[in-house]
Design a protein around this motif. Structure first.
Motif, PDB file in Angstrom:
ATOM      1  N   LEU A   4       0.850  -1.181  -0.115  1.00  0.00           N
ATOM      2  CA  LEU A   4      -0.066  -0.055   0.061  1.00  0.00           C
ATOM      3  C   LEU A   4       0.854   1.145  -0.066  1.00  0.00           C
ATOM      4  O   LEU A   4       0.485   2.401  -0.500  1.00  0.00           O
ATOM      5  N   GLY A   5       1.917   1.390   0.773  1.00  0.00           N
ATOM      6  CA  GLY A   5       3.095   2.406   0.773  1.00  0.00           C
ATOM      7  C   GLY A   5       3.544   2.496  -0.585  1.00  0.00           C
ATOM      8  O   GLY A   5       3.461   3.647  -1.081  1.00  0.00           O
ATOM      9  N   GLN A   6       3.976   1.485  -1.145  1.00  0.00           N
ATOM     10  CA  GLN A   6       4.379   1.591  -2.704  1.00  0.00           C
ATOM     11  C   GLN A   6       3.264   2.319  -3.602  1.00  0.00           C
ATOM     12  O   GLN A   6       3.380   3.288  -4.445  1.00  0.00           O
ATOM     13  N   LEU A   7       2.028   1.676  -3.485  1.00  0.00           N
ATOM     14  CA  LEU A   7       0.820   2.075  -4.282  1.00  0.00           C
ATOM     15  C   LEU A   7       0.606   3.831  -4.102  1.00  0.00           C
ATOM     16  O   LEU A   7       0.217   4.310  -5.178  1.00  0.00           O
ATOM     17  N   PHE A   8       0.888   4.205  -2.837  1.00  0.00           N
ATOM     18  CA  PHE A   8       0.363   5.582  -2.608  1.00  0.00           C
ATOM     19  C   PHE A   8       1.427   6.696  -2.336  1.00  0.00           C
ATOM     20  O   PHE A   8       1.340   7.809  -2.215  1.00  0.00           O
ATOM     21  N   GLY A   9       2.763   5.837  -2.496  1.00  0.00           N
ATOM     22  CA  GLY A   9       3.935   6.795  -2.540  1.00  0.00           C
ATOM     23  C   GLY A   9       4.367   7.314  -1.033  1.00  0.00           C
ATOM     24  O   GLY A   9       4.768   8.420  -0.978  1.00  0.00           O
ATOM     25  N   VAL A  10       4.140   6.387  -0.192  1.00  0.00           N
ATOM     26  CA  VAL A  10       4.402   6.514   1.096  1.00  0.00           C
ATOM     27  C   VAL A  10       4.871   5.569   1.926  1.00  0.00           C
ATOM     28  O   VAL A  10       4.900   4.379   1.278  1.00  0.00           O
ATOM     29  N   THR A  11       5.233   5.505   3.138  1.00  0.00           N
ATOM     30  CA  THR A  11       6.105   4.563   3.591  1.00  0.00           C
ATOM     31  C   THR A  11       4.886   3.791   4.763  1.00  0.00           C
ATOM     32  O   THR A  11       3.776   4.086   4.757  1.00  0.00           O
ATOM     33  N   ALA A  12       5.454   2.481   4.765  1.00  0.00           N
ATOM     34  CA  ALA A  12       4.434   1.163   5.675  1.00  0.00           C
ATOM     35  C   ALA A  12       4.120   1.975   6.897  1.00  0.00           C
ATOM     36  O   ALA A  12       2.933   1.671   7.528  1.00  0.00           O
ATOM     37  N   HIS A  32     -17.461  -3.061  10.147  1.00  0.00           N
ATOM     38  CA  HIS A  32     -16.380  -3.786  10.562  1.00  0.00           C
ATOM     39  C   HIS A  32     -15.683  -4.409   9.519  1.00  0.00           C
ATOM     40  O   HIS A  32     -16.304  -5.156   8.567  1.00  0.00           O
ATOM     41  N   ILE A  33     -14.513  -4.387   8.995  1.00  0.00           N
ATOM     42  CA  ILE A  33     -13.500  -4.751   8.164  1.00  0.00           C
ATOM     43  C   ILE A  33     -13.098  -6.175   8.616  1.00  0.00           C
ATOM     44  O   ILE A  33     -12.157  -6.177   9.171  1.00  0.00           O
ATOM     45  N   ASN A  34     -13.269  -7.122   7.762  1.00  0.00           N
ATOM     46  CA  ASN A  34     -12.603  -8.438   7.941  1.00  0.00           C
ATOM     47  C   ASN A  34     -11.305  -8.503   7.440  1.00  0.00           C
ATOM     48  O   ASN A  34     -11.149  -7.968   5.967  1.00  0.00           O
ATOM     49  N   PRO A  35     -10.158  -9.051   7.418  1.00  0.00           N
ATOM     50  CA  PRO A  35      -9.078  -9.127   7.139  1.00  0.00           C
ATOM     51  C   PRO A  35      -9.142  -9.994   5.887  1.00  0.00           C
ATOM     52  O   PRO A  35     -10.003 -10.896   5.738  1.00  0.00           O
ATOM     53  N   SER A  36      -8.478  -9.764   4.810  1.00  0.00           N
ATOM     54  CA  SER A  36      -8.318 -10.207   3.676  1.00  0.00           C
ATOM     55  C   SER A  36      -7.582 -11.755   3.514  1.00  0.00           C
ATOM     56  O   SER A  36      -6.475 -11.786   4.511  1.00  0.00           O
ATOM     57  N   THR A  37      -8.095 -12.692   3.017  1.00  0.00           N
ATOM     58  CA  THR A  37      -7.160 -13.897   2.886  1.00  0.00           C
ATOM     59  C   THR A  37      -6.362 -13.860   1.726  1.00  0.00           C
ATOM     60  O   THR A  37      -5.406 -14.778   1.620  1.00  0.00           O
ATOM     61  N   ALA A  38      -6.567 -12.652   0.817  1.00  0.00           N
ATOM     62  CA  ALA A  38      -5.438 -12.727  -0.209  1.00  0.00           C
ATOM     63  C   ALA A  38      -4.089 -11.921   0.241  1.00  0.00           C
ATOM     64  O   ALA A  38      -4.152 -10.925   1.023  1.00  0.00           O
ATOM     65  N   ARG A  39      -3.040 -12.631  -0.112  1.00  0.00           N
ATOM     66  CA  ARG A  39      -1.689 -11.807   0.298  1.00  0.00           C
ATOM     67  C   ARG A  39      -1.060 -11.382  -1.009  1.00  0.00           C
ATOM     68  O   ARG A  39      -0.400 -11.983  -1.806  1.00  0.00           O
ATOM     69  N   LEU A  40      -1.342  -9.983  -0.853  1.00  0.00           N
ATOM     70  CA  LEU A  40      -0.486  -9.251  -2.196  1.00  0.00           C
ATOM     71  C   LEU A  40       0.516  -8.634  -1.785  1.00  0.00           C
ATOM     72  O   LEU A  40       0.325  -7.744  -0.622  1.00  0.00           O
ATOM     73  N   ARG A  41       1.764  -8.800  -2.253  1.00  0.00           N
ATOM     74  CA  ARG A  41       3.107  -8.289  -1.849  1.00  0.00           C
ATOM     75  C   ARG A  41       3.655  -7.403  -2.957  1.00  0.00           C
ATOM     76  O   ARG A  41       4.421  -6.493  -2.676  1.00  0.00           O
ATOM     77  N   THR A  42       3.267  -7.527  -4.150  1.00  0.00           N
ATOM     78  CA  THR A  42       3.618  -6.444  -5.409  1.00  0.00           C
ATOM     79  C   THR A  42       2.570  -5.980  -6.004  1.00  0.00           C
ATOM     80  O   THR A  42       1.467  -6.608  -6.209  1.00  0.00           O
ATOM     81  N   PRO A  43       2.706  -5.178  -6.924  1.00  0.00           N
ATOM     82  CA  PRO A  43       1.660  -4.473  -7.742  1.00  0.00           C
ATOM     83  C   PRO A  43       1.373  -5.609  -8.944  1.00  0.00           C
ATOM     84  O   PRO A  43       0.133  -5.589  -9.070  1.00  0.00           O
ATOM     85  N   ALA A  44       2.340  -6.419  -9.121  1.00  0.00           N
ATOM     86  CA  ALA A  44       1.828  -7.564  -9.916  1.00  0.00           C
ATOM     87  C   ALA A  44       0.711  -8.577  -9.538  1.00  0.00           C
ATOM     88  O   ALA A  44      -0.073  -8.990  -9.986  1.00  0.00           O
ATOM     89  N   ASP A  45       0.888  -8.755  -8.140  1.00  0.00           N
ATOM     90  CA  ASP A  45       0.088  -9.614  -7.357  1.00  0.00           C
ATOM     91  C   ASP A  45      -1.238  -8.819  -7.348  1.00  0.00           C
ATOM     92  O   ASP A  45      -2.349  -9.474  -7.552  1.00  0.00           O
ATOM     93  N   VAL A  46      -1.251  -7.627  -7.026  1.00  0.00           N
ATOM     94  CA  VAL A  46      -2.661  -6.950  -7.162  1.00  0.00           C
ATOM     95  C   VAL A  46      -3.419  -7.077  -8.658  1.00  0.00           C
ATOM     96  O   VAL A  46      -4.482  -7.438  -8.783  1.00  0.00           O
ATOM     97  N   ALA A  47      -2.413  -6.732  -9.765  1.00  0.00           N
ATOM     98  CA  ALA A  47      -3.065  -6.825 -11.304  1.00  0.00           C
ATOM     99  C   ALA A  47      -3.675  -8.384 -11.246  1.00  0.00           C
ATOM    100  O   ALA A  47      -4.760  -8.437 -11.978  1.00  0.00           O
TER     101      ALA A  47
END
Length: 83
Positions: A4-12, A32-47
């Motif tokens: 998220l920091g990479q995507l928004f140009g800020v630090t973690a 109430h926000i449930n944690p995601s089960t997806a583990r996205l570590r790179t912009p390519a993972d998001v794509a």
């Protein structure tokens, strides 16, 4: 948080701090926000995660017109090309 920091140009740390501030506000208002089960570590993972699944069937879109004021039960079909 690094992604998220990479995507928004800020630090973690900035993302983590914002999460800590926003979550209680959302929960106080019944969101109430449930944690995601997806583990996205790179912009390519998001794509890859957001890419359409070619094995899924496509749903036909509605014609987008407002419903006419005709008799109840009357369904005006969408006018496609050539009709």
């Amino acid at each position: 948080m690094d992604l998220l920091g990479q995507l928004f140009g800020v630090t973690a740390m900035t993302i983590s701090r914002a999460k800590q501030e926003v979550r209680p506000l959302l929960e106080a208002h019944g969101h109430h926000i449930n944690p995601s089960t997806a583990r996205l570590r790179t912009p390519a993972d998001v794509a890859r995660f957001l890419a359409p699944d070619p094995t899924q069937t496509k749903v036909k879109k509605t014609c987008g017109r407002r419903r006419s004021r005709r008799a109840p039960g009357h369904r005006a079909g969408c006018r496609g090309r050539g009709s």
